[in-house]
Design a protein around this motif. Structure first.
Motif, mmCIF file in Angstrom:
data_model
loop_
_atom_site.group_PDB
_atom_site.id
_atom_site.type_symbol
_atom_site.label_atom_id
_atom_site.label_comp_id
_atom_site.label_asym_id
_atom_site.label_seq_id
_atom_site.Cartn_x
_atom_site.Cartn_y
_atom_site.Cartn_z
ATOM 1 N N THR A 285 0.837 -1.197 0.000
ATOM 2 C CA THR A 285 0.000 0.000 0.000
ATOM 3 C C THR A 285 0.876 1.253 0.000
ATOM 4 O O THR A 285 2.029 1.222 0.426
ATOM 5 N N CYS A 286 0.296 2.368 -0.477
ATOM 6 C CA CYS A 286 1.078 3.593 -0.583
ATOM 7 C C CYS A 286 0.168 4.818 -0.609
ATOM 8 O O CYS A 286 -1.031 4.715 -0.871
ATOM 9 N N TRP A 287 0.778 5.977 -0.330
ATOM 10 C CA TRP A 287 0.126 7.256 -0.618
ATOM 11 C C TRP A 287 0.543 7.636 -2.026
ATOM 12 O O TRP A 287 1.722 7.599 -2.365
ATOM 13 N N ASN A 288 -0.427 8.007 -2.838
ATOM 14 C CA ASN A 288 -0.176 8.422 -4.200
ATOM 15 C C ASN A 288 -0.776 9.806 -4.362
ATOM 16 O O ASN A 288 -1.991 9.972 -4.237
ATOM 17 N N SER A 289 0.067 10.795 -4.595
ATOM 18 C CA SER A 289 -0.440 12.156 -4.771
ATOM 19 C C SER A 289 -1.078 12.304 -6.148
ATOM 20 O O SER A 289 -0.851 11.494 -7.045
ATOM 21 N N ASP A 290 -1.842 13.357 -6.303
ATOM 22 C CA ASP A 290 -2.330 13.728 -7.622
ATOM 23 C C ASP A 290 -1.196 14.468 -8.327
ATOM 24 O O ASP A 290 -0.122 14.670 -7.747
ATOM 25 N N GLN A 291 -1.401 14.909 -9.538
ATOM 26 C CA GLN A 291 -0.340 15.602 -10.267
ATOM 27 C C GLN A 291 -0.172 17.037 -9.787
ATOM 28 O O GLN A 291 -1.060 17.598 -9.166
ATOM 29 N N GLY A 292 0.993 17.593 -10.063
ATOM 30 C CA GLY A 292 1.289 18.974 -9.713
ATOM 31 C C GLY A 292 2.560 19.091 -8.897
ATOM 32 O O GLY A 292 2.896 18.197 -8.117
ATOM 33 N N ASP A 293 3.261 20.202 -9.078
ATOM 34 C CA ASP A 293 4.486 20.441 -8.318
ATOM 35 C C ASP A 293 4.170 20.783 -6.869
ATOM 36 O O ASP A 293 3.046 21.139 -6.525
ATOM 37 N N ALA A 294 5.191 20.700 -6.048
ATOM 38 C CA ALA A 294 5.139 21.056 -4.624
ATOM 39 C C ALA A 294 4.095 20.256 -3.845
ATOM 40 O O ALA A 294 3.297 20.802 -3.099
ATOM 41 N N GLN A 295 4.119 18.941 -4.005
ATOM 42 C CA GLN A 295 3.306 18.066 -3.149
ATOM 43 C C GLN A 295 3.930 18.077 -1.761
ATOM 44 O O GLN A 295 5.122 18.355 -1.615
ATOM 45 N N TRP A 296 3.137 17.771 -0.724
ATOM 46 C CA TRP A 296 3.680 17.825 0.633
ATOM 47 C C TRP A 296 2.981 16.858 1.571
ATOM 48 O O TRP A 296 1.869 16.407 1.316
ATOM 49 N N VAL A 297 3.681 16.582 2.682
ATOM 50 C CA VAL A 297 3.167 15.803 3.811
ATOM 51 C C VAL A 297 3.376 16.650 5.056
ATOM 52 O O VAL A 297 4.478 17.165 5.284
ATOM 53 N N PHE A 298 2.327 16.806 5.850
ATOM 54 C CA PHE A 298 2.366 17.591 7.084
ATOM 55 C C PHE A 298 2.097 16.655 8.258
ATOM 56 O O PHE A 298 1.194 15.819 8.197
ATOM 57 N N LEU A 299 2.886 16.770 9.313
ATOM 58 C CA LEU A 299 2.692 15.973 10.529
ATOM 59 C C LEU A 299 2.672 16.891 11.739
ATOM 60 O O LEU A 299 3.493 17.811 11.846
ATOM 61 N N GLU A 300 1.727 16.627 12.642
ATOM 62 C CA GLU A 300 1.680 17.339 13.921
ATOM 63 C C GLU A 300 1.732 16.303 15.034
ATOM 64 O O GLU A 300 0.933 15.373 15.070
ATOM 65 N N PHE A 301 2.686 16.486 15.937
ATOM 66 C CA PHE A 301 2.940 15.516 16.995
ATOM 67 C C PHE A 301 2.212 15.922 18.277
ATOM 68 O O PHE A 301 2.004 17.114 18.525
ATOM 69 N N PRO A 302 1.853 14.956 19.133
ATOM 70 C CA PRO A 302 1.136 15.277 20.370
ATOM 71 C C PRO A 302 2.003 15.979 21.417
ATOM 72 O O PRO A 302 1.491 16.518 22.389
#
Length: 153
Positions: A48-65
């Protein structure tokens, strides 16, 4: 032997991602979160995977407890869909500003890649920005993402 048993023990880097870590992504291919959603980066399933849609500057954001100090990023892309120029940004809970910590440049292959982070400040949130992709359309595919470091007291 006395020296070894009485020296301060350094903290070992451990995964900072837990069930209380909140995550967001820039996009999901065809908005099909059931098949390509963000949760698949963290499920330890190589199918399994995360697959972004098309376009530049894709990102992943994480907020920790809680506040954390990041020491290493680990990513596994699908070859042909990796980030080329990537940026690791970090921020605090008090404001929405992010500071650039480092740029990194993954290989375009299927291997698990590790990127050490030197002297990062304690943070509550982070963002990995994939400025561009090996894919002509700008899609990013990540099978595994882990953030290693220390939880602050």
């Amino acid at each position: 032997m006395w020296l070894l048993s009485h020296m301060p023990k350094s903290k070992m880097a451990a995964s900072l991602i837990c069930s209380s870590t909140q995550s967001r992504v820039s996009s999901v291919l065809n908005r099909d979160v059931k098949q390509f959603g963000k949760k698949y980066m963290f499920d330890s399933n190589e199918e399994t995977c995360w697959n972004s849609d098309q376009g530049d500057a894709q990102w992943v954001f994480l907020e920790f407890p809680q506040s954390v100090r990041v020491t290493e990023l680990r990513l596994q892309f699908q070859g042909g869909f990796s980030g080329r120029t990537c940026r690791f940004h970090a921020g605090c809970l008090q404001d929405n500003d992010f500071a650039l910590i480092t740029d990194f440049y993954p290989e375009d292959d299927n291997s698990l890649q590790s990127f050490p982070i030197q002297e990062a400040p304690p943070v509550h949130k982070m963002k990995i920005v994939f400025e561009n992709s090996a894919d002509f359309f700008g899609r990013i595919i990540i099978y595994s993402l882990d953030i290693l470091g220390e939880r602050m007291q």
